[in-house]
Design a protein around this motif. Structure first.
Motif, PDB file in Angstrom:
ATOM      1  N   LEU A   1       0.714  -1.253  -0.198  1.00 45.38           N
ATOM      2  CA  LEU A   1      -0.690  -0.162   0.252  1.00 45.38           C
ATOM      3  C   LEU A   1       0.762   1.350   0.032  1.00 45.38           C
ATOM      4  N   PHE A   2       0.481   2.312  -0.508  1.00 43.22           N
ATOM      5  CA  PHE A   2       0.719   3.398  -0.647  1.00 43.22           C
ATOM      6  C   PHE A   2       0.425   4.065   0.867  1.00 43.22           C
ATOM      7  N   HIS A   3       1.476   4.123   1.602  1.00 44.03           N
ATOM      8  CA  HIS A   3       0.671   4.972   3.182  1.00 44.03           C
ATOM      9  C   HIS A   3       1.396   6.482   3.019  1.00 44.03           C
TER      10      HIS A   3
ATOM     11  N   GLU B   1      -8.163   4.335   4.894  1.00 46.33           N
ATOM     12  CA  GLU B   1      -7.799   6.201   5.069  1.00 46.33           C
ATOM     13  C   GLU B   1      -6.137   6.237   4.701  1.00 46.33           C
ATOM     14  N   GLU B   2      -5.903   4.953   5.828  1.00 47.56           N
ATOM     15  CA  GLU B   2      -4.563   5.146   5.515  1.00 47.56           C
ATOM     16  C   GLU B   2      -3.553   4.731   4.460  1.00 47.56           C
ATOM     17  N   SER B   3      -4.191   4.643   3.382  1.00 48.03           N
ATOM     18  CA  SER B   3      -3.395   4.398   2.164  1.00 48.03           C
ATOM     19  C   SER B   3      -3.754   5.244   0.742  1.00 48.03           C
ATOM     20  N   GLU B   4      -3.002   5.527   0.133  1.00 47.55           N
ATOM     21  CA  GLU B   4      -3.878   6.081  -1.392  1.00 47.55           C
ATOM     22  C   GLU B   4      -4.135   5.248  -2.058  1.00 47.55           C
ATOM     23  N   GLY B   5      -3.347   3.851  -1.923  1.00 52.00           N
ATOM     24  CA  GLY B   5      -3.355   2.738  -2.900  1.00 52.00           C
ATOM     25  C   GLY B   5      -2.853   1.881  -2.683  1.00 52.00           C
ATOM     26  N   LEU B   6      -3.851   0.487  -3.272  1.00 51.87           N
ATOM     27  CA  LEU B   6      -2.806  -0.448  -3.110  1.00 51.87           C
ATOM     28  C   LEU B   6      -2.727  -1.468  -4.015  1.00 51.87           C
ATOM     29  N   ARG B   7      -1.522  -1.728  -3.837  1.00 52.69           N
ATOM     30  CA  ARG B   7      -1.160  -2.968  -5.389  1.00 52.69           C
ATOM     31  C   ARG B   7      -0.172  -4.585  -5.148  1.00 52.69           C
ATOM     32  N   TRP B   8      -0.709  -5.321  -6.031  1.00 52.73           N
ATOM     33  CA  TRP B   8      -0.241  -7.175  -5.710  1.00 52.73           C
ATOM     34  C   TRP B   8       1.048  -6.885  -7.130  1.00 52.73           C
ATOM     35  N   VAL B   9       1.940  -6.491  -5.812  1.00 55.76           N
ATOM     36  CA  VAL B   9       3.784  -6.866  -7.196  1.00 55.76           C
ATOM     37  C   VAL B   9       4.391  -8.021  -7.041  1.00 55.76           C
ATOM     38  N   THR B  10       5.360  -8.654  -7.852  1.00 61.07           N
ATOM     39  CA  THR B  10       6.103  -9.565  -7.370  1.00 61.07           C
ATOM     40  C   THR B  10       7.393  -9.090  -7.311  1.00 61.07           C
ATOM     41  N   VAL B  11       7.784  -9.983  -6.774  1.00 61.74           N
ATOM     42  CA  VAL B  11       9.446  -9.440  -6.093  1.00 61.74           C
ATOM     43  C   VAL B  11      10.601  -9.199  -7.007  1.00 61.74           C
ATOM     44  N   ASP B  12      10.382  -8.821  -8.692  1.00 62.53           N
ATOM     45  CA  ASP B  12      10.762  -8.214  -9.418  1.00 62.53           C
ATOM     46  C   ASP B  12      10.890  -6.786  -9.292  1.00 62.53           C
ATOM     47  N   GLU B  13       9.156  -6.420  -9.090  1.00 59.72           N
ATOM     48  CA  GLU B  13       8.898  -5.140  -9.236  1.00 59.72           C
ATOM     49  C   GLU B  13       8.955  -4.417  -8.405  1.00 59.72           C
ATOM     50  N   LEU B  14       9.620  -4.959  -6.986  1.00 55.40           N
ATOM     51  CA  LEU B  14      10.163  -4.064  -6.034  1.00 55.40           C
ATOM     52  C   LEU B  14      11.169  -3.312  -6.373  1.00 55.40           C
ATOM     53  N   PRO B  15      11.728  -3.393  -6.598  1.00 58.33           N
ATOM     54  CA  PRO B  15      12.938  -2.091  -7.057  1.00 58.33           C
ATOM     55  C   PRO B  15      11.989  -1.019  -8.058  1.00 58.33           C
ATOM     56  N   ASN B  16      10.984  -0.962  -8.205  1.00 54.88           N
ATOM     57  CA  ASN B  16      10.191  -0.325  -9.151  1.00 54.88           C
ATOM     58  C   ASN B  16       9.894   1.134  -8.269  1.00 54.88           C
ATOM     59  N   LEU B  17       8.864   0.575  -6.961  1.00 50.52           N
ATOM     60  CA  LEU B  17       8.917   0.804  -6.351  1.00 50.52           C
ATOM     61  C   LEU B  17       9.359   1.787  -5.861  1.00 50.52           C
ATOM     62  N   ASP B  18      10.410   2.180  -5.434  1.00 51.63           N
ATOM     63  CA  ASP B  18      11.818   2.368  -4.565  1.00 51.63           C
ATOM     64  C   ASP B  18      10.938   1.868  -3.470  1.00 51.63           C
TER      65      ASP B  18
ATOM     66  N   GLN C   1       4.192   8.595   2.839  1.00 50.94           N
ATOM     67  CA  GLN C   1       4.182   8.312   1.361  1.00 50.94           C
ATOM     68  C   GLN C   1       5.229   7.719   0.978  1.00 50.94           C
ATOM     69  N   ARG C   2       4.884   6.055   1.097  1.00 54.48           N
ATOM     70  CA  ARG C   2       5.834   5.376   0.283  1.00 54.48           C
ATOM     71  C   ARG C   2       4.813   4.155   0.198  1.00 54.48           C
ATOM     72  N   TRP C   3       6.449   3.366  -0.741  1.00 51.49           N
ATOM     73  CA  TRP C   3       4.950   1.637  -0.590  1.00 51.49           C
ATOM     74  C   TRP C   3       5.147   0.605   0.389  1.00 51.49           C
ATOM     75  N   LEU C   4       4.401   0.700   1.496  1.00 49.55           N
ATOM     76  CA  LEU C   4       5.340  -0.873   2.349  1.00 49.55           C
ATOM     77  C   LEU C   4       3.491  -1.089   2.405  1.00 49.55           C
ATOM     78  N   GLN C   5       4.574  -2.407   2.800  1.00 54.29           N
ATOM     79  CA  GLN C   5       3.100  -3.809   3.656  1.00 54.29           C
ATOM     80  C   GLN C   5       2.817  -3.262   5.468  1.00 54.29           C
ATOM     81  N   PRO C   6       1.070  -3.885   5.193  1.00 52.08           N
ATOM     82  CA  PRO C   6       0.533  -3.463   5.770  1.00 52.08           C
ATOM     83  C   PRO C   6       1.025  -3.823   6.988  1.00 52.08           C
ATOM     84  N   GLY C   7       0.317  -2.969   8.391  1.00 53.56           N
ATOM     85  CA  GLY C   7       0.875  -3.201   9.448  1.00 53.56           C
ATOM     86  C   GLY C   7       0.857  -1.796  10.004  1.00 53.56           C
ATOM     87  N   GLY C   8       0.741  -2.073  12.029  1.00 53.13           N
ATOM     88  CA  GLY C   8       1.226  -1.026  13.182  1.00 53.13           C
ATOM     89  C   GLY C   8       0.990  -1.631  14.151  1.00 53.13           C
TER      90      GLY C   8
END
Length: 198
Positions: free
Chosen positions: A77-79, A160-177, A83-90
């Motif tokens: 999710l884009f927290h 409301e905690e995120s601005e977007g959610l996205r399914w990604v592969t491990v190879d796509e992670l570098p593209n999300l910084d 303001q970064r892509w992160l896993q759900p958590g709290g």
């Protein structure tokens, strides 16, 4: 790894001793993971309030590597605050059952019904929480991360905690910084799943 458990099956100890035991029991990992294990255990031993946000230096958190086993994608999710892509958590907020914390946060932040969590934790991480708008002081999150399995055909609804959610592969992670800890968590979650389902 233990059996997959849903939110109704996670009763049990909810104190700091239970949280410490979960950190001790977490799967082995690379040197950065093991360094985080040592740092979290030392922090718990020095801070009897480590389960609470009132521990201003830092506090325990629970995160979820939400995996779709069919596609081998994880949900990020884009927290909003970070303001970064992160896993759900709290925040643990006093709950020493960190698998339960991870599952609760995944349910709230993704809206997916029928999630199941596996223990022990697959990854441990210590990082500085930095609020992008600067309205909260920087502090440590001592994060205990679990593999959470999404059911087939999972429907995602964010909150409301995120601005977007996205399914990604491990190879796509570098593209999300994403940070190196997130990459390590995803790889550990996939390895744990592969051990369960050869």
């Amino acid at each position: 790894m233990s059996a997959l458990r849903g939110s109704g099956e996670l009763a049990g100890p909810d104190d700091l001793a239970a949280a410490r035991a979960a950190v001790v029991a977490a799967r082995p990992g690379d040197p950065s993971h093991e360094d985080s294990r040592a740092r979290i255990l030392a922090f718990i031993d020095a801070h009897p309030d480590a389960l609470h946000r009132t521990c201003l230096e830092g506090h325990l958190t629970g995160s979820a590597a939400v995996l779709d086993p069919t596609t081998r994608q994880v949900l990020l999710l884009f927290h909003t605050k970070v303001q970064r892509w992160l896993q759900p958590g709290g925040h643990a907020d006093g709950d020493g059952n960190l698998a339960r914390v991870a599952l609760r946060e995944a349910e709230e932040e993704t809206g997916i019904e029928g999630l199941g969590v596996l223990a022990p934790a697959v990854d441990l991480d210590v990082h500085v929480f930095h609020h992008a708008a600067g309205t909260e002081p920087d502090h440590l999150h001592l994060d205990v991360r679990h593999l959470v399995i999404a059911p087939p055909g999972a429907v995602v609804r964010g909150n409301e905690e995120s601005e977007g959610l996205r399914w990604v592969t491990v190879d796509e992670l570098p593209n999300l910084d994403v940070d190196l800890g997130t990459v390590r968590m995803v790889r550990a979650a996939l390895a744990a799943w592969d051990e369960l389902s050869p």
